[in-house]
Scaffold this active site. Sequence first.
Site, PDB file in Angstrom:
ATOM      1  N   ILE A  57       0.844  -1.204   0.000  1.00 59.14           N
ATOM      2  CA  ILE A  57       0.000   0.000   0.000  1.00 59.14           C
ATOM      3  C   ILE A  57       0.878   1.253   0.000  1.00 59.14           C
ATOM      4  O   ILE A  57       0.409   2.332  -0.306  1.00 59.14           O
ATOM      5  CB  ILE A  57      -0.992   0.040   1.191  1.00 59.14           C
ATOM      6  CG1 ILE A  57      -0.267   0.138   2.538  1.00 59.14           C
ATOM      7  CG2 ILE A  57      -1.944  -1.142   1.162  1.00 59.14           C
ATOM      8  CD1 ILE A  57      -1.194   0.552   3.686  1.00 59.14           C
ATOM      9  N   ASP A  58       2.167   1.102   0.332  1.00 57.62           N
ATOM     10  CA  ASP A  58       3.048   2.278   0.395  1.00 57.62           C
ATOM     11  C   ASP A  58       3.455   2.786  -1.000  1.00 57.62           C
ATOM     12  O   ASP A  58       3.916   3.913  -1.134  1.00 57.62           O
ATOM     13  CB  ASP A  58       4.338   1.941   1.174  1.00 57.62           C
ATOM     14  CG  ASP A  58       4.053   1.403   2.565  1.00 57.62           C
ATOM     15  OD1 ASP A  58       2.923   1.588   3.041  1.00 57.62           O
ATOM     16  OD2 ASP A  58       4.954   0.793   3.172  1.00 57.62           O
ATOM     17  N   ARG A  71       4.980   4.376   5.754  1.00 59.61           N
ATOM     18  CA  ARG A  71       6.367   4.319   6.213  1.00 59.61           C
ATOM     19  C   ARG A  71       7.154   5.550   5.756  1.00 59.61           C
ATOM     20  O   ARG A  71       6.746   6.641   6.092  1.00 59.61           O
ATOM     21  CB  ARG A  71       7.017   3.027   5.744  1.00 59.61           C
ATOM     22  CG  ARG A  71       7.941   2.479   6.791  1.00 59.61           C
ATOM     23  CD  ARG A  71       8.372   1.082   6.527  1.00 59.61           C
ATOM     24  NE  ARG A  71       7.889   0.179   7.555  1.00 59.61           N
ATOM     25  CZ  ARG A  71       7.702  -1.119   7.396  1.00 59.61           C
ATOM     26  NH1 ARG A  71       7.896  -1.666   6.228  1.00 59.61           N
ATOM     27  NH2 ARG A  71       7.304  -1.853   8.389  1.00 59.61           N
ATOM     28  N   GLU A  77       2.450   8.754   8.403  1.00 61.47           N
ATOM     29  CA  GLU A  77       3.058   8.294   9.666  1.00 61.47           C
ATOM     30  C   GLU A  77       4.554   8.611   9.738  1.00 61.47           C
ATOM     31  O   GLU A  77       5.110   8.777  10.815  1.00 61.47           O
ATOM     32  CB  GLU A  77       2.846   6.788   9.859  1.00 61.47           C
ATOM     33  CG  GLU A  77       3.486   5.927   8.770  1.00 61.47           C
ATOM     34  CD  GLU A  77       3.239   4.432   8.936  1.00 61.47           C
ATOM     35  OE1 GLU A  77       2.509   4.023   9.842  1.00 61.47           O
ATOM     36  OE2 GLU A  77       3.808   3.659   8.122  1.00 61.47           O
ATOM     37  N   ARG A  80      -8.930  17.006  16.790  1.00 62.92           N
ATOM     38  CA  ARG A  80      -8.835  15.584  17.117  1.00 62.92           C
ATOM     39  C   ARG A  80      -7.927  14.898  16.105  1.00 62.92           C
ATOM     40  O   ARG A  80      -7.785  15.360  14.976  1.00 62.92           O
ATOM     41  CB  ARG A  80     -10.222  14.920  17.034  1.00 62.92           C
ATOM     42  CG  ARG A  80     -11.265  15.521  17.933  1.00 62.92           C
ATOM     43  CD  ARG A  80     -11.053  15.080  19.373  1.00 62.92           C
ATOM     44  NE  ARG A  80     -12.056  15.682  20.237  1.00 62.92           N
ATOM     45  CZ  ARG A  80     -13.180  15.068  20.604  1.00 62.92           C
ATOM     46  NH1 ARG A  80     -13.456  13.857  20.155  1.00 62.92           N
ATOM     47  NH2 ARG A  80     -14.028  15.680  21.404  1.00 62.92           N
TER      48      ARG A  80
HETATM   49  O1  F6P Z   1       4.464  -1.567   4.450  1.00 58.83           O
HETATM   50  C1  F6P Z   1       3.102  -1.575   4.676  1.00 58.83           C
HETATM   51  C2  F6P Z   1       2.763  -1.024   6.023  1.00 58.83           C
HETATM   52  O2  F6P Z   1       1.358  -1.023   6.138  1.00 58.83           O
HETATM   53  C3  F6P Z   1       3.345   0.353   6.331  1.00 58.83           C
HETATM   54  O3  F6P Z   1       2.629   1.388   5.725  1.00 58.83           O
HETATM   55  C4  F6P Z   1       3.290   0.358   7.827  1.00 58.83           C
HETATM   56  O4  F6P Z   1       4.250   1.241   8.373  1.00 58.83           O
HETATM   57  C5  F6P Z   1       3.609  -1.059   8.175  1.00 58.83           C
HETATM   58  O5  F6P Z   1       3.294  -1.845   7.045  1.00 58.83           O
HETATM   59  C6  F6P Z   1       2.839  -1.593   9.371  1.00 58.83           C
HETATM   60  O6  F6P Z   1       3.234  -2.900   9.592  1.00 58.83           O
HETATM   61  P1  F6P Z   1       2.558  -3.909  10.603  1.00 58.83           P
HETATM   62  O7  F6P Z   1       1.336  -4.480   9.943  1.00 58.83           O
HETATM   63  O8  F6P Z   1       3.598  -4.934  10.837  1.00 58.83           O
HETATM   64  O9  F6P Z   1       2.164  -3.125  11.808  1.00 58.83           O
END
Ligand code: F6P
Length: 369
Positions: A147-148, A192, A243, A287
Amino acid sequence: MKKCRIGVLTGGGDCAGLNPAIKWVVKTAQDSRLPRERGIEYEVLGLRDGWKGLVNVNPASADSMKEYTLPLNQDLVRTWDRYGGTMLGTSRTNPYDPKNDRSKIALSNIDKLGLDALIAIGGEDTLGVANKLHQAGVSVVGIPKTIDKDLSGTDYTLGFETALNVITEEIDRLRTTAGSHKRIFVVETMGRHAGWLALEGGESAGAYIILIPEYDFAVGRVNELVLEGKRMGSRYDIIVVAEGAKPAGGGEFVTGNGVDSFGHKALGGIGEYLAKEIQNASKVETRSIVLSHLQRGGAPCAYDRRMGRYFGIAAVDLVLKREFGKMVSYKNGEITAVPLQDAVGKLKLVDVNTQYDVERYNGRRTILR
Ligand code: F6P
């Protein structure tokens, strides 16, 4: 008749679009024209839980085979393209983890399982492992998913468009309640170190401010923009923050101290931080909401079903042509293939110069230069 066995696995974070890809790997490999016209018959063996299945399976034990593998056929996968997640399961296991290197076991199991080819569906981490296995002599093909959307060598990765739809729908929901209460909402997306989800999600949803990891933001400028909007009479604001975004001079916000077996820290918390800063400066109730794994869940949208299909078919085309060490890719409007080596090692990030407005912290306002 030449009989061959293809292994297929999904690794890393799940997302929508994996099941369509698996389905079309199976349907293409088992197309009745292959034995008839090319004298080749394929079996497809699903490996469960990503690289974990390959490392943990004991091919000599029926119970272990049942736990870590799943023979696939057209009947079984017929309806899979409409479901989210991955029917094969996934993990973040890294056979080349320097703290626990199990690559030799992986290589020996590929041999013992009689895999003539292996199709790995994954992002940077999973395909990085695929590339190393290829260098060790395994006949590997990759399918891009995350999804990134941060994989090099392709303009599309499975799961991205469904995640954008989730972001857009959730923000549409937030708008009505934000407007009723005259509140600001800070929406934290995944992604990420890449800003694609926040940027294109924010653009799709019409967010007032979008903050991405590729451009460190000034909290003061965010507040100026919020106050400007207030003066112009806005009842509420939607602010999307990735994030991995960070304030100038600060670092990424992380949750916990741990790292996974690929060395990644879990990111999160920037939305909450920002909401407090904005509320203090603007005196508008603010919020925050973290969309988190909602972005990875649910049924694949039409685009991910189609792209999963095309990528699945193309992966088997590569196996048939014996073009290993490649990843199927979508480039300039065409399905093609690139060396795995070109897809891993360097993330594909938002180009701030052409795709981001650093004054208004939003998507670009000039497209045709
Ligand atoms: O790489 C996909 C992703 O959803 C990132 O966007 C996110 O930081 C990470 O995986 C979260 O990983 P997990 O499901 O291990 O918490």
